[in-house]
Design an enzyme around this catalytic site. Structure first.
Site, PDB file in Angstrom:
ATOM      1  N   SER A  16     -24.511  42.405  -2.354  1.00 54.43           N
ATOM      2  CA  SER A  16     -23.561  43.050  -1.538  1.00 54.43           C
ATOM      3  C   SER A  16     -23.948  43.503  -0.284  1.00 54.43           C
ATOM      4  CB  SER A  16     -23.057  44.323  -2.463  1.00 54.43           C
ATOM      5  OG  SER A  16     -24.049  45.436  -2.254  1.00 54.43           O
ATOM      6  N   ASP A  17     -22.866  43.876   0.587  1.00 53.73           N
ATOM      7  CA  ASP A  17     -23.616  44.453   1.796  1.00 53.73           C
ATOM      8  C   ASP A  17     -23.445  46.108   1.153  1.00 53.73           C
ATOM      9  OD1 ASP A  17     -23.955  45.220   4.422  1.00 53.73           O
ATOM     10  OD2 ASP A  17     -22.095  44.354   5.089  1.00 53.73           O
ATOM     11  N   CYS A  18     -24.178  46.739   2.269  1.00 52.68           N
ATOM     12  CA  CYS A  18     -24.956  48.029   1.632  1.00 52.68           C
ATOM     13  C   CYS A  18     -23.696  49.092   1.515  1.00 52.68           C
ATOM     14  CB  CYS A  18     -25.523  48.606   2.781  1.00 52.68           C
ATOM     15  SG  CYS A  18     -27.211  47.659   3.117  1.00 52.68           S
TER      16      CYS A  18
END
Length: 759
Positions: A279-281
């Site tokens: 995932s992106d952060c």
């Protein structure tokens, strides 16, 4: 390693590091031969397949241990001798961030790395050395399409064209991971792991109150098929990327990280992706906390893991995965599936083969950090990405002998940090435009002109006085990270008003027409300068990296002839009337919607995609084609042929064709000649267009690009390969790729050659 030269012009960044094992009381690596208990485990047996070794690891983990590995800062498992692992390192254009916890390794003594130009200037650049580092996961490159000129992160992308972006991704990933350009050198093993981001349709950060966390991108299947997804497909299928990152935003209502069709069905199923998905952060947490897509935290956990995501940048999976299992929202088998992908990549990196120092690329010496070779690469990359937009009466190059004095004016003239763009690391050294120009002229008069790029406090009168006292003037203006960056999109396409006023007043006061240099990640409406007779030349340099100032000076004084081409369309200020949140690529004449990028945009332009001047003049000629008709009817896998589309044109779906026509390559030869007095590296951009542009079809499409070095008066024949399935196809409204009958025209410059598809 050095990559073989190729006709595909993308940039690989050299980023050698000094990696030294961190001091620790625990073993700094798995499968330590001196560790009597763990060395006998099957997962340490290198004669077994990676699949067998990974299955053995997973079988030995408790549920809590399994869950602990689903986040980017995966902790150590001491009882099995497995060290901690940090998945996050940034290498967009040179090493930016490097965790102290990566495989027990860290920076030591040397606190710098080669800082290359920001990604936006990739058009017409050569392939360079790959990074040499072992056991590291790099989150790069950003291969989103630069669809909107206001996007703050456009600087991180290779531009607006899906072909350029895809070829760039292939080159970058292969170089970082250790393959040759053709791929396959290391097989299942990896030198380092490259992660392509952000999948998919992500190019709104924060525009007029709409931010990336809540934005729902409404995207047609047609636009997904021929614009947003192709670079990711190239990254996976040809680049063999070992990682991809799903984006924050939703697409047609579904969060990217929770989209089974996107992650599992498309990436893994259709494209054959074999790696980890991160995932992106905090992108998992926002599915519940901001988007409201999941009613409970455990629902968000179940959604992403069932969709095919493997690791969470953030802590959400660590906090809620166990309760998701206990509430029967998530089977443990989904956790095991994710762990299989994660440990497989770590295995491929050699992190379970004993001491990584004894692995390939494990012993990198100090002399490889900031070496002269790497500095030369950074300089050549900066040179190749600078674009000459205007050169009235051949103002440039300035004479190295006759130029007696030079005024260098502007807030970016001596601003070293601006050269680096965002996601930058500490450079080995840096040369500003002012410092570069000081190598050529003894009598240099410098003035910033403004207190900052926004010119909130302009010093116009003082700058004018400096300009009047010099023979020539170079203005170094543009934008910086206060104007465009991640989480900050632009609302205008013009320069800050006081900066534009400064340029105009200095130009009118100068003894000779002035040279204007622009630093920016996105396009700027500079029509005022384009048509101002007092401004003789305009150079755009993107954010050119640590050697950018030297490269600019070399071009201004003729030690290098510019050859860069614009990777994006430069729109006029009137384009800001188009909502940034409108994701449509194709125009809609009935509503006045103009479309986007050179492929579909119907409206005025400041400069076109691919535009760029040189100090020489070049001509092109298509040599006769051995085969100018392509017969496809007898190549069908089944007798059914779609006879008509909405515009009464016959077409054949690519899926209906056998392998032979799609494997076929048609050689195209273009003769290029340099008619000028200076040698130069000149890019050739090959486009294809239909005889008649109709609804839904691109005005033209780039199908190939190469550069050729020609001395004054020299000519050369440049070979291209045309693939009918890849280069002559278009997406229909259902997202199906089809080839239409009729004439297709190949073009370079003003020259064209006809290819006919016969059904």
């Amino acid at each position: 390693m050095r990559l073989k030269n190729s006709s595909l012009l993308a940039l690989i960044y050299s980023s050698s590091l000094l990696l030294i094992l961190a001091d620790s009381t625990r073993p700094p690596f798995a499968c330590d031969s001196s560790h009597q208990q763990t060395k006998s485990y099957p997962f340490c047996n290198t004669t077994l397949s990676i699949n067998q070794r990974v299955q053995d690891i997973i079988s030995r983990l408790t549920l809590d241990e399994k869950i602990s590995q689903l986040v980017i800062d995966a902790p150590a498992i001491p009882r099995l001798g497995i060290p901690d692992y940090e998945w996050w390192s940034e290498a967009l254009h040179g090493i930016a961030y490097f965790s102290d916890y990566n495989t027990g390794m860290r920076f030591k003594t040397i606190h710098a790395a080669t800082s290359f130009p920001q990604a936006i200037g990739k058009e017409a650049r050569a392939i360079y050395n790959a990074g040499e580092a072992t056991g590291i996961t790099f989150w790069a490159p950003n291969i989103n399409i630069f669809r909107d000129p206001r996007w703050g992160r456009g600087q991180e992308t290779p531009g607006e064209d899906p072909v350029v972006t895809g070829k760039y991704a292939i080159s970058f990933v292969r170089g970082i991971q250790g393959d040759t350009f053709e791929g396959g050198k290391l097989g299942e093993h990896l030198q380092a792991s490259a992660c392509c981001k952000h999948f998919t349709a992500y190019d709104v950060d924060n525009w007029k109150g709409v931010n990336r966390f809540v934005f729902d991108a409404k995207v047609s299947q047609q636009d997904l098929a021929d614009t947003y997804n192709p670079p990711f497909r190239s990254c996976i299928q040809e680049g063999k990327a070992s990682g991809i990152m799903c984006a924050y935003n939703r697409v047609n209502g579904v969060p990217n990280c929770a989209d089974y069709n996107l992650l599992s069905k498309t990436a893994r199923g259709q494209w054959g992706f074999n790696g980890y998905i991160t995932s992106d952060c905090d992108a998992v947490s926002i599915i519940y906390e901001k988007q409201g897509y999941a009613k409970l935290p455990e629902d968000a956990v179940a959604d992403v893991l069932k969709a095919g995501m493997d690791v969470n940048c953030g802590t959400f999976l660590k906090n809620y995965t166990k309760s998701a299992v206990e509430k029967r929202k998530l089977p443990v088998s989904e956790i095991d599936r994710a762990l299989h992908n994660l440990f497989s990549v770590r295995m491929r990196l050699g992190l379970f083969n004993g001491n990584p120092v004894n692995q390939p690329y494990g012993k990198i010496d100090r002399d490889q950090i900031c070496s002269q070779e790497h500095q030369n690469l950074a300089l050549e990359a900066a040179r190749s990405g600078i674009v000459l937009l205007k050169n009235t009466n051949k103002l440039l190059p300035l004479s190295k002998v006759k130029t007696t004095s030079l005024a260098v004016i502007g807030p970016n003239a001596n601003a070293s940090d601006t050269l680096l763009g965002n996601y930058k690391g500490p450079p080995c050294k840096i040369v500003t435009p002012l410092q570069g120009l000081q190598n050529y002229v003894k009598d240099i008069r410098y003035h910033p002109g403004c207190n900052a790029v926004n010119c909130s406090y302009a010093l116009t009168d003082q700058a004018v006085k400096v300009a009047k006292g010099a023979e020539y003037v170079v203005l170094v203006m543009g934008l910086d990270q206060t104007q465009e960056r991640e989480e900050f999109d632009r609302v205008d396409l013009v320069l800050p008003p006081k900066q534009q006023n400064l340029i105009t007043r200095v130009a009118r006061a100068a003894k000779n027409p002035v040279g204007l240099v622009l630093l920016s990640g996105g396009p700027i409406d500079i029509n005022f300068a384009k048509y101002d007779k007092h401004i003789g030349s305009i150079l755009w340099a993107g954010y050119p990296g640590e050697a950018g100032g030297l490269a600019l000076a070399e071009i201004i004084f003729g030690d290098h002839s510019p050859g860069g081409r614009l990777p994006v369309t430069w729109y006029p200020q009137s384009f800001v009337k188009v909502p940034m949140t409108d994701m449509r690529m194709r125009p809609e004449p009935s509503s006045g919607y103009p479309g986007r990028t050179y492929r579909f945009y119907e409206g005025p332009k400041v400069y076109e995609f691919g535009y760029g001047l040189s100090y020489s003049n070049y001509s092109y000629e298509f040599l006769p084609v051995a085969q100018n008709k392509i017969y496809l009817n007898d190549q069908l896998k089944s007798p059914k042929v779609e006879l008509e589309n909405s515009n009464a044109l016959k077409y054949i779906p690519i899926s209906e064709l056998g392998t032979e026509p799609c494997d076929k390559r048609i050689p195209i030869t273009v003769r290029a000649q340099n008619h000028g007095d200076l040698a130069g590296k000149h890019p050739l951009l090959l486009f294809v267009r239909r005889a008649k542009v109709s609804t839904g079809r691109a005005v033209k499409q780039l199908v190939g690009f190469q550069s050729v070095i020609l001395n004054a008066g020299e000519r050369a024949d440049v070979e291209f390969e045309l693939s009918p399935c890849e280069h002559l196809s278009t997406a229909n409204e259902e997202g199906l790729m089809v080839i239409e009958e009729g004439s297709h025209f190949l073009s370079i410059g003003e020259k064209e050659s006809e290819i006919t598809v016969v059904l």
